[in-house]
Design an enzyme around this catalytic site. Structure first.
Site, PDB file in Angstrom:
ATOM      1  N   HIS A 188      33.358  37.358 102.642  1.00 61.01           N
ATOM      2  CA  HIS A 188      33.999  38.347 101.782  1.00 61.01           C
ATOM      3  C   HIS A 188      35.238  38.906 102.462  1.00 61.01           C
ATOM      4  O   HIS A 188      35.280  39.046 103.680  1.00 61.01           O
ATOM      5  CB  HIS A 188      33.046  39.480 101.410  1.00 61.01           C
ATOM      6  CG  HIS A 188      32.340  40.098 102.577  1.00 61.01           C
ATOM      7  ND1 HIS A 188      31.243  39.503 103.167  1.00 61.01           N
ATOM      8  CD2 HIS A 188      32.558  41.237 103.268  1.00 61.01           C
ATOM      9  CE1 HIS A 188      30.828  40.252 104.172  1.00 61.01           C
ATOM     10  NE2 HIS A 188      31.614  41.315 104.258  1.00 61.01           N
ATOM     11  N   VAL A 190      26.697  41.342 105.750  1.00 63.40           N
ATOM     12  CA  VAL A 190      26.290  40.518 104.606  1.00 63.40           C
ATOM     13  C   VAL A 190      26.840  39.111 104.840  1.00 63.40           C
ATOM     14  O   VAL A 190      28.062  38.940 104.980  1.00 63.40           O
ATOM     15  CB  VAL A 190      26.800  41.093 103.270  1.00 63.40           C
ATOM     16  CG1 VAL A 190      26.398  40.187 102.118  1.00 63.40           C
ATOM     17  CG2 VAL A 190      26.263  42.510 103.051  1.00 63.40           C
TER      18      VAL A 190
HETATM   19  P1  5GP Z   1      30.489  43.432 106.258  1.00 70.01           P
HETATM   20  O1  5GP Z   1      29.979  44.536 107.148  1.00 70.01           O
HETATM   21  O2  5GP Z   1      29.501  42.293 106.160  1.00 70.01           O
HETATM   22  O3  5GP Z   1      31.870  42.954 106.585  1.00 70.01           O
HETATM   23  O4  5GP Z   1      30.648  44.080 104.819  1.00 70.01           O
HETATM   24  C1  5GP Z   1      29.595  44.153 103.904  1.00 70.01           C
HETATM   25  C2  5GP Z   1      29.975  45.212 102.919  1.00 70.01           C
HETATM   26  O5  5GP Z   1      29.117  45.080 101.801  1.00 70.01           O
HETATM   27  C3  5GP Z   1      29.809  46.635 103.436  1.00 70.01           C
HETATM   28  O6  5GP Z   1      31.062  47.315 103.375  1.00 70.01           O
HETATM   29  C4  5GP Z   1      28.754  47.243 102.511  1.00 70.01           C
HETATM   30  O7  5GP Z   1      29.015  48.594 102.194  1.00 70.01           O
HETATM   31  C5  5GP Z   1      28.834  46.346 101.295  1.00 70.01           C
HETATM   32  N1  5GP Z   1      27.575  46.242 100.570  1.00 70.01           N
HETATM   33  C6  5GP Z   1      26.336  46.055 101.111  1.00 70.01           C
HETATM   34  N2  5GP Z   1      25.424  45.974 100.141  1.00 70.01           N
HETATM   35  C7  5GP Z   1      26.090  46.109  98.955  1.00 70.01           C
HETATM   36  C8  5GP Z   1      25.655  46.116  97.585  1.00 70.01           C
HETATM   37  O8  5GP Z   1      24.487  45.972  97.249  1.00 70.01           O
HETATM   38  N3  5GP Z   1      26.628  46.285  96.646  1.00 70.01           N
HETATM   39  C9  5GP Z   1      27.949  46.439  96.982  1.00 70.01           C
HETATM   40  N4  5GP Z   1      28.800  46.600  95.971  1.00 70.01           N
HETATM   41  N5  5GP Z   1      28.380  46.429  98.252  1.00 70.01           N
HETATM   42  C10 5GP Z   1      27.460  46.270  99.237  1.00 70.01           C
END
Ligand code: 5GP
Ligand code: ZN
Length: 114
Positions: free
Chosen positions: A101, A97
């Site tokens: 974050h 995403v």
């Molecule tokens: P990344 O892989 O980019 O570091 O972390 C993205 C995080 O966002 C993942 O742990 C995934 O589970 C979480 N995530 C993706 N889509 C959503 C969503 O629609 N709602 C929530 N609450 N978390 C999400």
């Protein structure tokens, strides 16, 4: 707002999320696919795609994310047992995403990174 950014939509309440904290600059909510008993995401309200896009204008932001994660860890009762803070950047960093974050993971013994 980033065009079609999932997390901007959560900030703007266009998508539902289990938001546990919000102030002028930050929002924190439970990860939809938790990898530990506590798995929360702490994000800036400002759309910044990746850590690579942070500039001197955001010099205070990483500290604010970490201090908020620290406070949430304390509220969740995992401060003393321990937790992990992670920011993934781009494809090989595992970022899926593209809105900066901070992951807060805890509540079980975590294993090695990588
Ligand atoms: P990344 O892989 O980019 O570091 O972390 C993205 C995080 O966002 C993942 O742990 C995934 O589970 C979480 N995530 C993706 N889509 C959503 C969503 O629609 N709602 C929530 N609450 N978390 C999400
Ligand atoms: Zn965004």
């Amino acid at each position: 707002m980033g065009a079609d950014c999932l997390f901007c939509k959560i900030i703007n309440r266009e998508l539902p999320a289990d938001i546990v904290f919000e102030d002028d600059e930050l929002v924190a909510f439970n990860d939809i696919s938790p990898q530990a008993p506590t798995h929360m995401l702490i994000i800036p309200k400002k759309h910044i795609a990746t850590v690579n896009d942070l500039t001197d204008a955001e010099i205070d932001l990483p500290g604010k994310l970490i201090l908020r994660a620290k406070a949430i860890a304390s509220e969740k009762g995992i401060a003393e047992t321990g937790y992990r803070l992670i920011m993934n950047c781009n494809e090989q960093g595992g970022q899926t995403v593209f809105h900066v974050h901070l992951h807060l993971l805890g509540g079980r013994q975590l294993t090695h990174l990588g």
